[in-house]
Design an enzyme around this catalytic site. Structure first.
Site, mmCIF file in Angstrom:
data_model
loop_
_atom_site.group_PDB
_atom_site.id
_atom_site.type_symbol
_atom_site.label_atom_id
_atom_site.label_comp_id
_atom_site.label_asym_id
_atom_site.label_seq_id
_atom_site.Cartn_x
_atom_site.Cartn_y
_atom_site.Cartn_z
ATOM 1 N N HIS A 38 -2.145 33.415 -5.245
ATOM 2 C CA HIS A 38 -1.506 32.693 -4.153
ATOM 3 C C HIS A 38 -0.026 33.086 -4.090
ATOM 4 C CE1 HIS A 38 -4.652 29.361 -4.563
ATOM 5 N NE2 HIS A 38 -4.678 29.899 -5.769
ATOM 6 N N TYR A 39 0.648 32.793 -2.988
ATOM 7 C CA TYR A 39 2.095 32.661 -3.056
ATOM 8 C C TYR A 39 2.442 31.185 -2.915
ATOM 9 C CZ TYR A 39 2.477 33.002 2.195
ATOM 10 O OH TYR A 39 2.373 32.849 3.570
ATOM 11 N N THR A 40 3.618 30.816 -3.443
ATOM 12 C CA THR A 40 3.975 29.398 -3.469
ATOM 13 C C THR A 40 4.314 28.864 -2.083
ATOM 14 O OG1 THR A 40 6.315 29.844 -3.856
ATOM 15 C CG2 THR A 40 4.895 29.648 -5.807
ATOM 16 N N GLU A 103 -0.013 31.107 -9.043
ATOM 17 C CA GLU A 103 0.943 30.974 -7.948
ATOM 18 C C GLU A 103 2.093 31.949 -8.189
ATOM 19 O OE1 GLU A 103 1.082 29.243 -5.167
ATOM 20 O OE2 GLU A 103 -0.508 27.717 -5.356
ATOM 21 N N HIS A 145 -5.962 34.003 -1.937
ATOM 22 C CA HIS A 145 -6.305 32.726 -1.316
ATOM 23 C C HIS A 145 -6.892 32.942 0.077
ATOM 24 C CE1 HIS A 145 -4.878 28.239 -1.059
ATOM 25 N NE2 HIS A 145 -6.181 28.354 -1.153
#
Length: 256
Positions: A38-40, A103, A145
């Site tokens: 994911h990225y945050t 993340e 994601h």
């Protein structure tokens, strides 16, 4: 950084521990068999860690990797973190119970979407290799994601360097075709139908949730991961060629 005592790190690569209360036991006794990246989507790693550790947030992850490559563990790998949300892969909806969530600090598309810096990518690759070595996770189950939640999520996005991970032994990858030519009008429907079946074969949940733009959403999700040169959701020769070769390169039998 000093490790906190309540949560023991699973990896020797961990620099810090910041335990999140947002976890539970994995359901059905499943061990982790996937890694979801994911990225945050937040302005700082510190802010993301605080949110992921907030009982009111209802979200968490196993690891956070900041821009400098500092790795913080938040949930033990044997536990079910709350990172995937409503998602699907190979027909399975409880991706949280099957996966480890990482993340990666990046403010995301809504906040400028900068490149992922080399120290961060190096740390992500090393962490993925370490997780795989301990949990025997196969290459095709390192996913974004956006792969498991198309249309709902677009992270880590088209700037994330999956090719770099593959060069480091992480993930399933074929060199993407750069043929961006559009199909002839008479071929588009057939190309799209083939693409959808190939996406299903790879593991994507292709059933339409009621969106008119659903085929475009699915194609864009694939492109962001596997053919990021133009992630516009439009079927083209290069996208279909890349998808064909990716499915052909799957090991037999497919591990679901």
């Amino acid at each position: 950084m000093k490790l906190e005592a309540k949560l023991e790190p699973d990896s020797a690569l961990v620099h810090a521990v910041h335990a999140s209360p947002n976890f539970e036991e994995r359901r059905n006794g499943w061990p982790p068999s996937m890694v979801i990246l994911h990225y945050t989507g937040m302005t700082s790693a510190e802010g993301a860690i605080d949110w992921l550790a907030n009982p009111e947030s209802g979200v968490s992850c196993h690891y956070v990797v900041d821009e400098a490559g500092i790795i913080t563990q938040m949930v033990a790998e044997h536990a079910r973190a709350w990172h995937a949300g409503a998602s699907r892969w190979y027909g399975e909806c409880d991706v949280n119970s099957m996966s480890i969530g990482i993340e990666i600090q990046n403010p995301g598309h809504e906040r400028g979407y900068p490149d992922f810096p080399p120290p961060q990518m190096h740390a992500v690759a090393a962490l993925c290799r370490d997780i795989s070595s301990r949990n025997r996770i196969v290459p095709q189950r390192f996913l974004g994601h956006s792969d498991i939640a198309p249309g709902r999520k677009i992270d880590p996005g088209e700037k994330f360097d999956w090719a770099y991970l593959a060069r480091g032994g992480v993930g399933h990858w074929v060199t993407p075709s750069l043929d961006l030519s559009a199909p002839c009008s008479g071929d588009e429907a057939a190309m799209l139908a083939e693409a959808l079946e190939l996406l299903r074969a790879y593991g994507y949940g292709i059933d339409n949730p009621g969106r008119e733009d659903w085929p475009k959403v699915l194609i864009r999700s694939f492109q962001m991961h596997f053919r990021p040169a133009r992630a516009d959701g439009l079927i083209d020769a290069g996208t279909l060629d890349t998808l064909r070769r990716l499915v052909d390169a799957l090991p037999e039998p497919v591990i679901a």
